[in-house]
Design a protein around this motif. Sequence first.
Motif, mmCIF file in Angstrom:
data_model
loop_
_atom_site.group_PDB
_atom_site.id
_atom_site.type_symbol
_atom_site.label_atom_id
_atom_site.label_comp_id
_atom_site.label_asym_id
_atom_site.label_seq_id
_atom_site.Cartn_x
_atom_site.Cartn_y
_atom_site.Cartn_z
ATOM 1 N N GLY A 176 -13.889 -7.741 7.916
ATOM 2 C CA GLY A 176 -14.951 -7.475 6.799
ATOM 3 C C GLY A 176 -15.247 -5.925 7.081
ATOM 4 O O GLY A 176 -15.726 -5.220 5.836
ATOM 5 N N LEU A 177 -15.279 -5.188 8.334
ATOM 6 C CA LEU A 177 -15.594 -3.802 8.353
ATOM 7 C C LEU A 177 -14.748 -3.072 7.735
ATOM 8 O O LEU A 177 -14.892 -2.095 7.196
ATOM 9 N N ALA A 178 -13.433 -3.534 7.812
ATOM 10 C CA ALA A 178 -12.308 -2.589 7.235
ATOM 11 C C ALA A 178 -12.514 -2.939 5.697
ATOM 12 O O ALA A 178 -12.006 -1.571 4.923
ATOM 13 N N ALA A 179 -12.824 -3.874 5.190
ATOM 14 C CA ALA A 179 -12.725 -3.918 3.489
ATOM 15 C C ALA A 179 -13.977 -3.087 3.206
ATOM 16 O O ALA A 179 -13.884 -2.497 2.176
ATOM 17 N N ALA A 180 -14.979 -3.112 3.769
ATOM 18 C CA ALA A 180 -16.121 -2.231 3.772
ATOM 19 C C ALA A 180 -15.904 -0.901 3.766
ATOM 20 O O ALA A 180 -16.296 0.022 2.719
ATOM 21 N N VAL A 181 -15.128 -0.289 4.617
ATOM 22 C CA VAL A 181 -14.637 1.016 4.829
ATOM 23 C C VAL A 181 -13.792 1.566 3.649
ATOM 24 O O VAL A 181 -14.005 2.691 2.731
ATOM 25 N N PHE A 182 -12.698 0.514 3.253
ATOM 26 C CA PHE A 182 -11.791 0.936 2.016
ATOM 27 C C PHE A 182 -12.701 0.963 0.897
ATOM 28 O O PHE A 182 -12.677 1.890 0.112
ATOM 29 N N PHE A 183 -13.691 -0.003 0.626
ATOM 30 C CA PHE A 183 -14.478 -0.032 -0.399
ATOM 31 C C PHE A 183 -15.300 1.328 -0.636
ATOM 32 O O PHE A 183 -15.766 1.716 -1.909
#
Length: 251
Positions: free
Chosen positions: A198-205
Motif C-alpha cells: 500500500g505504501l509503495a503504491a502511494a509513493v508511485f502514484f
Amino acid sequence: MKKTSLEELYRQHQPEVIAKRLNTGNRSQDISDAVLGAIDGCITTFAVVSGAFGAGFPASVALILGFANLLADGFSMAVSNYEAIKAQREFREQTRRMEEEHIDRVPDGEQEEVRQLFRQKGFEGETLEAIVETISQDRELWVETMLVEEHGLQKTEASPWRSAAVTFATFIFAGAIPLLPYFVPGLPLPWQFGLSAGLAAAVFFAIGMLKSLVFTKPLLISGLSTLLTGGTAAALAYLTGYLLRQAFGIL
C-alpha cells in the motif's frame, strides 16, 4: 489539461518574465533526477520485499536485503548519474575545442557550414549572408552555434555532484518507505507485506502526480502510469521468488 488564459499568457511573455525564465538554472535537471531516483528507489526495495515474500522468507530477511539493496543501488545510481553528466560535459568541451581549432584553421569552411545550416532553415539571399556575417564576427557565438546546430549539443550547466546528490537522496527517501512496516514488532508477515504494498503504491502514484504538475500532464493518467510501472516490477519480483521457491522446494 486546463488551457492557460490569454491574460496569463501575456503575463508570461513580458520581457522581465521571459528573462527570468531563460536564466533559470537546473530546475528541469533536478526534477528529472528526483523523479528517476524516487521511482527507482521505491521499485528496488519493494521488488526485494515482493521477491522475499513470494519466496517465503521471514521479515528479517526482507529487511536486511531491502536495506542492503537500497544503499548499494542508491550509491550505484548516484555514481552512474554523476559519470553520465560528467562525460556529457567533457564531450561538449572536447567538441568545443575542435570547433575552435577549425575556426582558426579553416574559417571559410566554417562560414560555409553556418551558411548551409541556416539555408536548411529556409533563409536565403541577403538575410542568409547577414546571419553568416553576424555569427562569424563573434567567436563565442560562432562556436556555440556550431555546437548546437551542427552537433546537437545544447548548452547545459548541470552539476554532476548536484545531480548525484539529488538522485541519491530521493532514491533513499522513497526506497525506505516500503520497508517501514517491517519495523513494526509483532505484526504478521502478510500484514507487513500488505502495508508495504500500500505504501509503495502511494509513493508511485504520488510521484506520478507530482510529475504531472511539473510537466502539465493529466494528473490521474500520470499517477496511474507510474503506479503501473512500479506494480509490474513488483509483480515480476514476486513471481520470480514464488517460482524459485517452488523449484527448489523451499518451505
